[in-house]
Structures are given as C-alpha cells and as structure tokens.
Design a protein around this motif. Structure first.
Motif, PDB file in Angstrom:
ATOM      1  N   LEU A 221       9.118  25.682  -1.763  1.00  0.00           N
ATOM      2  CA  LEU A 221       8.988  26.653  -2.842  1.00  0.00           C
ATOM      3  C   LEU A 221       8.857  28.061  -2.267  1.00  0.00           C
ATOM      4  CD1 LEU A 221       6.249  24.775  -4.915  1.00  0.00           C
ATOM      5  CD2 LEU A 221       8.713  24.735  -5.328  1.00  0.00           C
ATOM      6  N   PRO A 222       9.284  29.075  -3.025  1.00  0.00           N
ATOM      7  CA  PRO A 222       9.049  30.453  -2.578  1.00  0.00           C
ATOM      8  C   PRO A 222       7.606  30.853  -2.872  1.00  0.00           C
ATOM      9  CG  PRO A 222      10.165  30.473  -4.694  1.00  0.00           C
ATOM     10  CD  PRO A 222      10.036  29.021  -4.297  1.00  0.00           C
ATOM     11  N   GLU A 223       7.013  31.648  -1.989  1.00  0.00           N
ATOM     12  CA  GLU A 223       5.664  32.139  -2.263  1.00  0.00           C
ATOM     13  C   GLU A 223       5.717  33.086  -3.456  1.00  0.00           C
ATOM     14  OE1 GLU A 223       1.867  33.972   0.150  1.00  0.00           O
ATOM     15  OE2 GLU A 223       3.849  34.744   0.629  1.00  0.00           O
ATOM     16  N   VAL A 224       4.753  32.934  -4.336  1.00  0.00           N
ATOM     17  CA  VAL A 224       4.718  33.772  -5.536  1.00  0.00           C
ATOM     18  C   VAL A 224       4.205  35.158  -5.176  1.00  0.00           C
ATOM     19  CG1 VAL A 224       3.598  34.078  -7.765  1.00  0.00           C
ATOM     20  CG2 VAL A 224       4.437  31.837  -7.107  1.00  0.00           C
ATOM     21  N   GLU A 225       4.843  36.187  -5.744  1.00  0.00           N
ATOM     22  CA  GLU A 225       4.392  37.561  -5.565  1.00  0.00           C
ATOM     23  C   GLU A 225       3.951  38.124  -6.913  1.00  0.00           C
ATOM     24  OE1 GLU A 225       7.579  39.677  -3.717  1.00  0.00           O
ATOM     25  OE2 GLU A 225       7.361  38.617  -1.803  1.00  0.00           O
ATOM     26  N   GLU A 226       3.255  39.249  -6.869  1.00  0.00           N
ATOM     27  CA  GLU A 226       2.703  39.827  -8.096  1.00  0.00           C
ATOM     28  C   GLU A 226       3.785  40.101  -9.138  1.00  0.00           C
ATOM     29  OE1 GLU A 226       0.405  43.264  -7.154  1.00  0.00           O
ATOM     30  OE2 GLU A 226      -0.898  42.192  -5.757  1.00  0.00           O
ATOM     31  N   VAL A 227       4.998  40.419  -8.679  1.00  0.00           N
ATOM     32  CA  VAL A 227       6.066  40.776  -9.619  1.00  0.00           C
ATOM     33  C   VAL A 227       6.569  39.585 -10.429  1.00  0.00           C
ATOM     34  CG1 VAL A 227       6.855  42.715  -8.244  1.00  0.00           C
ATOM     35  CG2 VAL A 227       7.820  40.455  -7.824  1.00  0.00           C
ATOM     36  N   ASP A 228       6.132  38.375 -10.077  1.00  0.00           N
ATOM     37  CA  ASP A 228       6.665  37.186 -10.759  1.00  0.00           C
ATOM     38  C   ASP A 228       6.014  36.929 -12.116  1.00  0.00           C
ATOM     39  OD1 ASP A 228       8.447  36.481  -8.675  1.00  0.00           O
ATOM     40  OD2 ASP A 228       6.780  35.656  -7.543  1.00  0.00           O
ATOM     41  N   HIS A 229       4.873  37.525 -12.359  1.00  0.00           N
ATOM     42  CA  HIS A 229       4.191  37.391 -13.652  1.00  0.00           C
ATOM     43  C   HIS A 229       3.961  35.929 -14.050  1.00  0.00           C
ATOM     44  CE1 HIS A 229       4.777  41.663 -14.036  1.00  0.00           C
ATOM     45  NE2 HIS A 229       6.084  41.554 -14.013  1.00  0.00           N
ATOM     46  N   ILE A 230       3.441  35.149 -13.101  1.00  0.00           N
ATOM     47  CA  ILE A 230       3.071  33.775 -13.441  1.00  0.00           C
ATOM     48  C   ILE A 230       1.591  33.789 -13.815  1.00  0.00           C
ATOM     49  CG2 ILE A 230       2.919  31.378 -12.628  1.00  0.00           C
ATOM     50  CD1 ILE A 230       5.754  32.360 -12.963  1.00  0.00           C
ATOM     51  N   GLU A 231       1.316  34.049 -15.083  1.00  0.00           N
ATOM     52  CA  GLU A 231      -0.068  34.112 -15.549  1.00  0.00           C
ATOM     53  C   GLU A 231      -0.540  32.710 -15.917  1.00  0.00           C
ATOM     54  OE1 GLU A 231      -1.957  36.690 -15.471  1.00  0.00           O
ATOM     55  OE2 GLU A 231      -0.404  38.127 -14.863  1.00  0.00           O
ATOM     56  N   ILE A 232      -1.731  32.350 -15.457  1.00  0.00           N
ATOM     57  CA  ILE A 232      -2.298  31.028 -15.762  1.00  0.00           C
ATOM     58  C   ILE A 232      -3.673  31.237 -16.388  1.00  0.00           C
ATOM     59  CG2 ILE A 232      -2.878  28.749 -14.870  1.00  0.00           C
ATOM     60  CD1 ILE A 232      -1.184  29.346 -12.430  1.00  0.00           C
ATOM     61  N   LEU A 261      -7.101  21.912  -7.997  1.00  0.00           N
ATOM     62  CA  LEU A 261      -6.781  22.539  -9.271  1.00  0.00           C
ATOM     63  C   LEU A 261      -5.800  21.657 -10.036  1.00  0.00           C
ATOM     64  CD1 LEU A 261      -6.182  26.282  -8.236  1.00  0.00           C
ATOM     65  CD2 LEU A 261      -8.316  25.202  -8.966  1.00  0.00           C
ATOM     66  N   THR A 262      -6.094  21.426 -11.315  1.00  0.00           N
ATOM     67  CA  THR A 262      -5.185  20.680 -12.186  1.00  0.00           C
ATOM     68  C   THR A 262      -4.737  21.597 -13.314  1.00  0.00           C
ATOM     69  OG1 THR A 262      -6.357  18.610 -11.733  1.00  0.00           O
ATOM     70  CG2 THR A 262      -4.886  18.644 -13.645  1.00  0.00           C
ATOM     71  N   HIS A 263      -3.412  21.801 -13.412  1.00  0.00           N
ATOM     72  CA  HIS A 263      -2.864  22.604 -14.508  1.00  0.00           C
ATOM     73  C   HIS A 263      -2.700  21.677 -15.702  1.00  0.00           C
ATOM     74  CE1 HIS A 263       0.445  24.971 -16.590  1.00  0.00           C
ATOM     75  NE2 HIS A 263      -0.571  25.806 -16.521  1.00  0.00           N
ATOM     76  N   ILE A 264      -3.577  21.808 -16.665  1.00  0.00           N
ATOM     77  CA  ILE A 264      -3.677  20.843 -17.764  1.00  0.00           C
ATOM     78  C   ILE A 264      -2.378  20.716 -18.574  1.00  0.00           C
ATOM     79  CG2 ILE A 264      -4.920  20.286 -19.899  1.00  0.00           C
ATOM     80  CD1 ILE A 264      -7.380  21.692 -18.553  1.00  0.00           C
ATOM     81  N   PRO A 265      -1.694  21.809 -18.935  1.00  0.00           N
ATOM     82  CA  PRO A 265      -0.480  21.660 -19.760  1.00  0.00           C
ATOM     83  C   PRO A 265       0.644  20.871 -19.078  1.00  0.00           C
ATOM     84  CG  PRO A 265      -1.288  23.912 -19.852  1.00  0.00           C
ATOM     85  CD  PRO A 265      -2.064  23.229 -18.768  1.00  0.00           C
ATOM     86  N   THR A 266       0.763  20.984 -17.751  1.00  0.00           N
ATOM     87  CA  THR A 266       1.876  20.327 -17.056  1.00  0.00           C
ATOM     88  C   THR A 266       1.439  19.129 -16.220  1.00  0.00           C
ATOM     89  OG1 THR A 266       1.640  21.766 -15.126  1.00  0.00           O
ATOM     90  CG2 THR A 266       3.121  22.522 -16.879  1.00  0.00           C
ATOM     91  N   GLY A 267       0.146  19.017 -15.929  1.00  0.00           N
ATOM     92  CA  GLY A 267      -0.332  17.934 -15.075  1.00  0.00           C
ATOM     93  C   GLY A 267      -0.136  18.189 -13.596  1.00  0.00           C
ATOM     94  N   VAL A 268       0.332  19.387 -13.212  1.00  0.00           N
ATOM     95  CA  VAL A 268       0.516  19.710 -11.796  1.00  0.00           C
ATOM     96  C   VAL A 268      -0.846  19.814 -11.105  1.00  0.00           C
ATOM     97  CG1 VAL A 268       1.338  21.460 -10.169  1.00  0.00           C
ATOM     98  CG2 VAL A 268       2.701  20.910 -12.188  1.00  0.00           C
ATOM     99  N   VAL A 269      -0.970  19.139  -9.959  1.00  0.00           N
ATOM    100  CA  VAL A 269      -2.227  19.135  -9.212  1.00  0.00           C
ATOM    101  C   VAL A 269      -1.983  19.672  -7.803  1.00  0.00           C
ATOM    102  CG1 VAL A 269      -4.120  17.706  -8.303  1.00  0.00           C
ATOM    103  CG2 VAL A 269      -3.041  17.120 -10.491  1.00  0.00           C
ATOM    104  N   ARG A 296       9.070  25.355 -11.530  1.00  0.00           N
ATOM    105  CA  ARG A 296       9.373  24.691 -12.814  1.00  0.00           C
ATOM    106  C   ARG A 296      10.150  25.639 -13.725  1.00  0.00           C
ATOM    107  NH1 ARG A 296       5.979  20.019 -14.129  1.00  0.00           N
ATOM    108  NH2 ARG A 296       6.361  20.444 -16.322  1.00  0.00           N
ATOM    109  N   LYS A 297       9.742  26.911 -13.714  1.00  0.00           N
ATOM    110  CA  LYS A 297      10.437  27.908 -14.534  1.00  0.00           C
ATOM    111  C   LYS A 297      11.875  28.073 -14.054  1.00  0.00           C
ATOM    112  CE  LYS A 297      10.039  32.730 -16.062  1.00  0.00           C
ATOM    113  NZ  LYS A 297      11.311  33.219 -15.499  1.00  0.00           N
ATOM    114  N   GLN A 298      12.057  28.098 -12.717  1.00  0.00           N
ATOM    115  CA  GLN A 298      13.411  28.206 -12.159  1.00  0.00           C
ATOM    116  C   GLN A 298      14.266  27.025 -12.611  1.00  0.00           C
ATOM    117  OE1 GLN A 298      11.829  29.039  -7.926  1.00  0.00           O
ATOM    118  NE2 GLN A 298      13.953  29.649  -7.869  1.00  0.00           N
ATOM    119  N   GLU A 299      13.680  25.816 -12.570  1.00  0.00           N
ATOM    120  CA  GLU A 299      14.426  24.615 -12.949  1.00  0.00           C
ATOM    121  C   GLU A 299      14.856  24.686 -14.406  1.00  0.00           C
ATOM    122  OE1 GLU A 299      11.951  21.316 -12.038  1.00  0.00           O
ATOM    123  OE2 GLU A 299      11.978  21.699  -9.875  1.00  0.00           O
ATOM    124  N   GLU A 300      13.964  25.177 -15.263  1.00  0.00           N
ATOM    125  CA  GLU A 300      14.303  25.305 -16.680  1.00  0.00           C
ATOM    126  C   GLU A 300      15.428  26.331 -16.864  1.00  0.00           C
ATOM    127  OE1 GLU A 300      10.599  26.386 -18.386  1.00  0.00           O
ATOM    128  OE2 GLU A 300       9.692  24.397 -18.101  1.00  0.00           O
TER     129      GLU A 300
END
Length: 373
Positions: A221-232, A261-269, A296-300
């Motif tokens: 995976l690519p490392e996430v940067e601030e410009v990606d706006h992946i808000e959790i 960490l478990t992301h509840i909406p997607t089940g990603v751990v 996941r967003k890229q895949e969609e």
C-alpha cells in the motif's frame, strides 16, 4: 569499433534520449531551482513538516537530475574509450569499455523503468504486509523468509525500513508482518509484488522429508499523506491494548503498550507493537489503517476498469513460484521472468523481477486503455 558495438551504442543513445524526454529535463531543472529557493528561505524551518518535505523533494529531484546527466556523460565517454582502444590496439582498454557498456546498459534500463512509474501514488513510501496462508507451519516459515527477502532488498538499496508489527506463529515463522519502506517510488516499485507467492520444497518440519507446497500473501500500500483526506471518526474505531509478544508468544515487555485498531464499518484490523509507547504504537497503527482504507477507496474507484479485465490478470492471484525441490527455479507467472538459482533471490536480489513486473504492468495498463477506447 565493431558494427555490433556501434549499433548498441546508438540504441543506448536512443533509449537515453527517450528517458530524457519523458523526464522533461527543462521542467526538472526549473523545479530544482524553485525548491532550492524555498530551501534557502530563513523561515523554512518555522514549519518542520513542510521543511522536511521541501528538503526531501529537493534532494530526490537533484539526484534524478544528476543521475541522468551522469548517464549522458558516461555514454559520451564510452564512445571515446572505444576510439582510443582501437587507435592504440589495446585489448585491456577494449575489455574495460565492454564492461562499462554492459553496466551502462543496465543503468539506463533501470532509469527507463523508473519513468514507467507515473501512478498517482507511485512516488510514495510503501507499507507492506506479509501473511502466511495455506501450508501450516511451512507457510509461517515461508512468510518469514519473504519478510527477510524484502528487508534484505531494502538493505541492498540503503532504504530505511520501519517494522510496525510482527505476529509470530507457535512453532516457527510468522503469521504476519507489516513494515514501511521509506524511499522515493518505493510504492510504485514494490506494488508489483502484491499477490500470492508459492514455495515448493522438502519440508524441514516433516520427519519423512516430504515435499511441501506453501503459500504467503503480500499486500503493498502507499503511505497515506495529509493531502489524502482519509478522515476516520473516533466512533468508527475500537482500540484494544495488550502486551507485546515475541517468538513463541512470550511477553517482551511488562506494560500494555501494543495497540490493535479495528475499523468498525469495514472490519479492517491493524496492530502495532514495535514502538516504545502505547501512544507511538497507536499513531503507527493509525497510519497503516489509513493506508488500508485508502487502498479500499482506490479499489472502488477503479472497479469499472477491473470489470473489463480478464480474471487471470488480477494481481491478487498467484503471481510467483519459488521451487527448491525437485529442481531450483524462481518464476514470475505474469511476466515469465525466471532465474535458476533461488538463493540470491531469497537474499533480496529481486530487482530483475521488479523491473519485469513494472514493464508488464505498463503493458497491461496500455492494453486496458485501448480496450476501453
């Protein structure tokens, strides 16, 4: 100079000219000049994060400019070397020129491959996760062998590596491991490693010395940067803390510093246990979680394109076989690139596979765009 050598030098010159065109040297020089101006600002380090990005970008772009300039100079010098060898009738000088020609061809080819990395996230650091799959204890051992292979590859190139988490298996090997490779274009380069890797060998864990096939999956995976706006949102995350563990499950510290960490909406751990404090582990785990959600967003986003591809071209399928018995070979099943000695490959010598994979992917992208058109 023989006609064959002269023809090869012309081919090298044409390839390098194409590389220079793709890199757009005028624009590259202008960018370097602009970054040098920014770096010289007395207020640059008022914002350390921005300063780090500017200086890192400047260092990388200066390196790219220097690299292509040096290749052009070497190519010019090589023609002179052959002329001198011919004039002086020197076999030693000709042999030296032949060696330089072979090395120069490799170096130009490597730079040409770099120009193929033009994806949105290709220039970023890479976050790699390895998981053992079918094959029991052999698969866990195989996953650990792959981890060593990638760490040795990074070491060969002097790329910094940060190991976020290793989950050890009971008997031997690992269940999974996640690490980050920090280098320009690390993601674009390593992303062609994504998929299932198969190992065939005589099992060292079988007292009857039977042949065993085992599997491990590599995710890049690519490392996430601030410009990606992946808000959790906090409400979407469950945080569990526990004690870090080493091989065999033994505790390696006395505090609950490891974080899951478990992301509840997607089940990603995701989990991290290699930092010194719970806060540091949570921050590192959050980076990995963001990277996974970005993927996941890229895949969609590319689901429509993927629907047009043949199922056999999926990167998630088995992509490489490593055979240690009854014969020895490592073969990429997509590119057909293969070597007859697995030992150096498992010791990190995978650049040939990476280059072939990058070229193959570019061909797939061109074919897909033509199909859509």
């Amino acid at each position: 100079m023989s006609a064959d050598v002269e023809a090869e030098l012309k081919d090298l010159a044409a390839t390098l000219a194409q590389v220079e065109s793709v890199m757009d040297l005028e624009a590259l020089r202008a960018e370097v000049a602009s970054l040098e101006e920014e770096a010289a600002s007395p207020n640059l380090w008022d914002d350390p994060a921005t300063a780090q990005k500017v200086t890192s970008r400047l260092s990388y772009r200066q390196g790219e400019l220097r690299r292509v300039s040096e290749l052009r100079q070497r190519l010019d010098d090589l023609a002179v070397m052959y002329e001198l060898a011919s004039e002086e009738g020197s076999d030693d000088l000709k042999a030296e020129a032949d060696n330089e020609r072979a090395q120069l061809a490799n170096d130009i080819s490597a730079l040409e491959v770099r120009t193929l990395l033009a994806g949105e996230y290709d220039d970023r650091n890479a976050v790699v996760t390895i998981r053992s799959e079918a094959g029991g204890v052999d698969a866990a051992d195989w996953a650990e062998m792959l981890l060593r292979m990638y760490l040795r590859w990074a070491e060969r190139h002097d790329y910094p590596v940060e190991v976020y988490d290793i989950s050890y298996a009971e008997e031997a090997g690992i269940k999974s491991a996640t690490f980050k490779v920090s280098a320009s274009y690390a993601y674009g380069t390593l992303s062609v490693e994504q998929g299932t890797h198969r190992l065939v060998r005589i099992s060292p864990f079988d007292n009857q010395n039977r042949r065993q096939t085992s599997f491990a999956h590599v995710e890049v995976l690519p490392e996430v940067e601030e410009v990606d706006h992946i808000e959790i949102p906090e409400k979407d995350i469950r945080v569990d803390v526990y004690r870090s563990s080493g091989p065999g499950g033994q505790s390696v510290n006395t505090t609950d510093s490891a974080v899951r960490l478990t992301h509840i909406p997607t089940g990603v751990v995701v989990s991290c246990q290699n930092e010194k404090s719970q806060l540091q582990n949570k921050a590192a785990a959050m980076k990995v979680l963001q990277a996974k959600l970005l993927a996941r967003k890229q895949e969609e986003d590319r689901a429509e394109l993927d629907a047009l591809k043949d199922s056999g071209s999926s990167w998630g399928n088995q992509m490489r076989s490593y055979v240690l018995h009854p014969y020895q070979m490592v073969k990429d099943l997509r590119t057909e690139h293969e070597v007859g000695n697995p030992t150096p490959v498992l010791d990190g010598d995978i650049d040939g596979f990476l280059e072939a994979g990058i070229r193959w992917r570019k061909e797939q992208q061109i074919a897909a765009s033509e199909h859509i058109g």
